[in-house]
Scaffold this motif. Structure first.
Motif, PDB file in Angstrom:
ATOM      1  N   ALA A   5       0.812  -1.216   0.000  1.00  0.00           N
ATOM      2  CA  ALA A   5       0.000   0.000   0.000  1.00  0.00           C
ATOM      3  C   ALA A   5       0.847   1.268   0.000  1.00  0.00           C
ATOM      4  CB  ALA A   5      -0.938  -0.001   1.206  1.00  0.00           C
ATOM      5  N   HIS A   6       2.028   1.216   0.611  1.00  0.00           N
ATOM      6  CA  HIS A   6       2.811   2.445   0.784  1.00  0.00           C
ATOM      7  C   HIS A   6       4.148   2.436   0.057  1.00  0.00           C
ATOM      8  CE1 HIS A   6       0.089   4.139   3.762  1.00  0.00           C
ATOM      9  NE2 HIS A   6       0.085   2.980   4.392  1.00  0.00           N
ATOM     10  N   ARG A   7       4.450   1.396  -0.701  1.00  0.00           N
ATOM     11  CA  ARG A   7       5.774   1.313  -1.313  1.00  0.00           C
ATOM     12  C   ARG A   7       6.035   2.473  -2.263  1.00  0.00           C
ATOM     13  NH1 ARG A   7       6.023   0.012  -6.356  1.00  0.00           N
ATOM     14  NH2 ARG A   7       4.193  -0.762  -7.433  1.00  0.00           N
ATOM     15  N   HIS A   8       4.972   2.991  -2.934  1.00  0.00           N
ATOM     16  CA  HIS A   8       5.159   4.081  -3.905  1.00  0.00           C
ATOM     17  C   HIS A   8       5.453   5.412  -3.223  1.00  0.00           C
ATOM     18  CE1 HIS A   8       1.003   4.437  -2.620  1.00  0.00           C
ATOM     19  NE2 HIS A   8       0.989   5.662  -3.083  1.00  0.00           N
ATOM     20  N   ARG A   9       5.320   5.459  -1.905  1.00  0.00           N
ATOM     21  CA  ARG A   9       5.549   6.702  -1.158  1.00  0.00           C
ATOM     22  C   ARG A   9       6.907   6.718  -0.472  1.00  0.00           C
ATOM     23  NH1 ARG A   9       0.333   7.176   2.588  1.00  0.00           N
ATOM     24  NH2 ARG A   9       1.309   9.178   3.122  1.00  0.00           N
ATOM     25  N   THR A  10       7.697   5.681  -0.669  1.00  0.00           N
ATOM     26  CA  THR A  10       8.962   5.573   0.050  1.00  0.00           C
ATOM     27  C   THR A  10      10.142   5.609  -0.916  1.00  0.00           C
ATOM     28  OG1 THR A  10       8.897   3.162  -0.021  1.00  0.00           O
ATOM     29  CG2 THR A  10       7.848   4.200   1.848  1.00  0.00           C
ATOM     30  N   PRO A  11      11.085   6.525  -0.694  1.00  0.00           N
ATOM     31  CA  PRO A  11      12.248   6.614  -1.581  1.00  0.00           C
ATOM     32  C   PRO A  11      13.020   5.300  -1.697  1.00  0.00           C
ATOM     33  CG  PRO A  11      12.111   8.558  -0.191  1.00  0.00           C
ATOM     34  CD  PRO A  11      11.075   7.600   0.308  1.00  0.00           C
ATOM     35  N   ALA A  12      13.106   4.534  -0.613  1.00  0.00           N
ATOM     36  CA  ALA A  12      13.850   3.271  -0.669  1.00  0.00           C
ATOM     37  C   ALA A  12      13.215   2.312  -1.663  1.00  0.00           C
ATOM     38  CB  ALA A  12      13.904   2.640   0.720  1.00  0.00           C
ATOM     39  N   SER A  13      11.881   2.270  -1.703  1.00  0.00           N
ATOM     40  CA  SER A  13      11.200   1.403  -2.650  1.00  0.00           C
ATOM     41  C   SER A  13      11.453   1.860  -4.082  1.00  0.00           C
ATOM     42  CB  SER A  13       9.691   1.399  -2.368  1.00  0.00           C
ATOM     43  OG  SER A  13       8.998   0.645  -3.337  1.00  0.00           O
ATOM     44  N   MET A  14      11.461   3.172  -4.290  1.00  0.00           N
ATOM     45  CA  MET A  14      11.731   3.701  -5.630  1.00  0.00           C
ATOM     46  C   MET A  14      13.148   3.360  -6.075  1.00  0.00           C
ATOM     47  SD  MET A  14       9.963   7.436  -5.221  1.00  0.00           S
ATOM     48  CE  MET A  14       8.371   7.588  -4.379  1.00  0.00           C
ATOM     49  N   ARG A  15      14.092   3.447  -5.146  1.00  0.00           N
ATOM     50  CA  ARG A  15      15.475   3.110  -5.493  1.00  0.00           C
ATOM     51  C   ARG A  15      15.605   1.626  -5.821  1.00  0.00           C
ATOM     52  NH1 ARG A  15      16.509   7.054  -1.348  1.00  0.00           N
ATOM     53  NH2 ARG A  15      16.557   5.435   0.264  1.00  0.00           N
ATOM     54  N   TRP A  16      14.908   0.782  -5.055  1.00  0.00           N
ATOM     55  CA  TRP A  16      14.923  -0.651  -5.349  1.00  0.00           C
ATOM     56  C   TRP A  16      14.327  -0.905  -6.736  1.00  0.00           C
ATOM     57  CZ3 TRP A  16      11.162  -4.377  -6.313  1.00  0.00           C
ATOM     58  CH2 TRP A  16      11.595  -5.721  -6.252  1.00  0.00           C
ATOM     59  N   GLY A  17      13.225  -0.243  -7.032  1.00  0.00           N
ATOM     60  CA  GLY A  17      12.610  -0.396  -8.343  1.00  0.00           C
ATOM     61  C   GLY A  17      13.527   0.044  -9.464  1.00  0.00           C
ATOM     62  N   GLU A  18      14.249   1.123  -9.238  1.00  0.00           N
ATOM     63  CA  GLU A  18      15.187   1.613 -10.259  1.00  0.00           C
ATOM     64  C   GLU A  18      16.283   0.593 -10.517  1.00  0.00           C
ATOM     65  OE1 GLU A  18      16.869   4.255 -13.049  1.00  0.00           O
ATOM     66  OE2 GLU A  18      14.903   4.294 -12.059  1.00  0.00           O
ATOM     67  N   VAL A  19      16.794  -0.023  -9.460  1.00  0.00           N
ATOM     68  CA  VAL A  19      17.854  -1.020  -9.615  1.00  0.00           C
ATOM     69  C   VAL A  19      17.336  -2.241 -10.377  1.00  0.00           C
ATOM     70  CG1 VAL A  19      19.355  -2.615  -8.367  1.00  0.00           C
ATOM     71  CG2 VAL A  19      19.128  -0.258  -7.568  1.00  0.00           C
ATOM     72  N   VAL A  20      16.159  -2.733 -10.010  1.00  0.00           N
ATOM     73  CA  VAL A  20      15.598  -3.905 -10.684  1.00  0.00           C
ATOM     74  C   VAL A  20      15.293  -3.588 -12.147  1.00  0.00           C
ATOM     75  CG1 VAL A  20      13.623  -5.485 -10.765  1.00  0.00           C
ATOM     76  CG2 VAL A  20      14.672  -4.902  -8.570  1.00  0.00           C
ATOM     77  N   LEU A  21      14.724  -2.426 -12.408  1.00  0.00           N
ATOM     78  CA  LEU A  21      14.455  -2.030 -13.790  1.00  0.00           C
ATOM     79  C   LEU A  21      15.745  -1.909 -14.588  1.00  0.00           C
ATOM     80  CD1 LEU A  21      11.622   0.578 -13.210  1.00  0.00           C
ATOM     81  CD2 LEU A  21      11.428  -1.513 -14.567  1.00  0.00           C
ATOM     82  N   GLY A  22      16.799  -1.464 -13.932  1.00  0.00           N
ATOM     83  CA  GLY A  22      18.095  -1.383 -14.608  1.00  0.00           C
ATOM     84  C   GLY A  22      18.593  -2.747 -15.035  1.00  0.00           C
ATOM     85  N   VAL A  23      18.412  -3.745 -14.175  1.00  0.00           N
ATOM     86  CA  VAL A  23      18.810  -5.109 -14.528  1.00  0.00           C
ATOM     87  C   VAL A  23      17.970  -5.616 -15.697  1.00  0.00           C
ATOM     88  CG1 VAL A  23      18.975  -7.495 -13.721  1.00  0.00           C
ATOM     89  CG2 VAL A  23      19.590  -5.614 -12.178  1.00  0.00           C
ATOM     90  N   LEU A  24      16.673  -5.352 -15.667  1.00  0.00           N
ATOM     91  CA  LEU A  24      15.803  -5.758 -16.772  1.00  0.00           C
ATOM     92  C   LEU A  24      16.206  -5.071 -18.071  1.00  0.00           C
ATOM     93  CD1 LEU A  24      12.306  -5.742 -15.010  1.00  0.00           C
ATOM     94  CD2 LEU A  24      13.558  -7.749 -15.818  1.00  0.00           C
ATOM     95  N   ALA A  25      16.550  -3.789 -17.980  1.00  0.00           N
ATOM     96  CA  ALA A  25      16.968  -3.062 -19.185  1.00  0.00           C
ATOM     97  C   ALA A  25      18.243  -3.657 -19.763  1.00  0.00           C
ATOM     98  CB  ALA A  25      17.160  -1.578 -18.855  1.00  0.00           C
ATOM     99  N   GLU A  26      19.196  -3.973 -18.889  1.00  0.00           N
ATOM    100  CA  GLU A  26      20.447  -4.578 -19.358  1.00  0.00           C
ATOM    101  C   GLU A  26      20.204  -5.947 -19.982  1.00  0.00           C
ATOM    102  OE1 GLU A  26      23.367  -4.702 -16.292  1.00  0.00           O
ATOM    103  OE2 GLU A  26      23.203  -2.554 -15.836  1.00  0.00           O
ATOM    104  N   ALA A  27      19.137  -6.620 -19.542  1.00  0.00           N
ATOM    105  CA  ALA A  27      18.809  -7.943 -20.081  1.00  0.00           C
ATOM    106  C   ALA A  27      18.025  -7.849 -21.388  1.00  0.00           C
ATOM    107  CB  ALA A  27      18.009  -8.738 -19.058  1.00  0.00           C
ATOM    108  N   GLY A  28      17.772  -6.631 -21.855  1.00  0.00           N
ATOM    109  CA  GLY A  28      17.107  -6.449 -23.138  1.00  0.00           C
ATOM    110  C   GLY A  28      15.622  -6.163 -23.074  1.00  0.00           C
TER     111      GLY A  28
END
Length: 202
Positions: free
Chosen positions: A102-125
């Motif tokens: 419910a609150h993950r979108h309001r927390t900077p730590a969650s956004m940073r985690w999402g950015e890291v995971v999306l970065g891995v997905l981007a590198e994977a094509g």
């Protein structure tokens, strides 16, 4: 008259987390947090608007504990490790789990985690909508698995009840539940995630 005590938001978040860890989510309120901080309830409203904001602060404090360093290895391994790190911090504060999605979108730590995971997905094509679908599938698994583990653990009475079902009527369900009862929660999370990652061809 004594001077009004000055508080920081991290102090308030820590006090709120202490309340949840000690007494459960139902105990979280402006009053209980104020009492733990040694101030009046109305004084707390100078810093925090309501319980909803307290909840977001608690989630942020827990997710701040996630190690965001990108591990080495294949994309599959990196995402597996990043996802398990979320479970690791959640396991330290199980009562907070119902608040995370419910609150993950309001927390900077969650956004940073999402950015890291999306970065891995981007590198994977993964690009465009395919990246969106993959990321949402991972979110659904990680946070869904945490909630299922919290509300209905394999070691809980629900699994035991299913294992006791009559085998002539529910042969597969009762057999599966009998096996499931002995599976550690960490193994359940990892093996399920591995299935999702294989489906994503990572």
């Amino acid at each position: 008259m004594p001077r009004q005590r000055s508080l920081s938001l991290p102090q308030i978040a820590a006090a709120a987390l202490e309340v949840v860890d000690a007494d459960g989510l139902a105990a979280l309120s402006m009053r209980t947090v104020a009492r733990r901080l040694g101030i009046g309830t109305m004084s707390l409203y100078r810093y925090v608007a309501d319980r909803d904001e307290l909840e977001a602060m608690v989630v942020g404090l827990v997710l701040d504990e996630i190690d965001l360093r990108v591990p080495g290895g294949s994309p599959r391994h990196r995402i597996l490790v990043l996802a398990e790190r979320v479970r690791d911090v959640a396991a330290q504060h199980p009562a907070v789990v119902p608040l995370m999605l419910a609150h993950r979108h309001r927390t900077p730590a969650s956004m940073r985690w999402g950015e890291v995971v999306l970065g891995v997905l981007a590198e994977a094509g993964y690009t465009g909508k395919r990246r969106v679908y993959a990321f949402r599938a991972l979110l659904a698994y990680v946070f869904g698995a945490l909630e299922v583990e919290h509300y209905s653990p394999l070691s809980g009475p629900g699994t035991y009840a299913l294992a006791e079902l009559p085998a002539d009527e529910f042969p597969v369900l009762s057999e599966t539940a009998t096996v499931a009862y002995a599976i550690p929660a960490a193994d359940e999370f990892r093996r399920g995630l591995e299935i999702v990652l294989r489906g994503l061809e990572l």
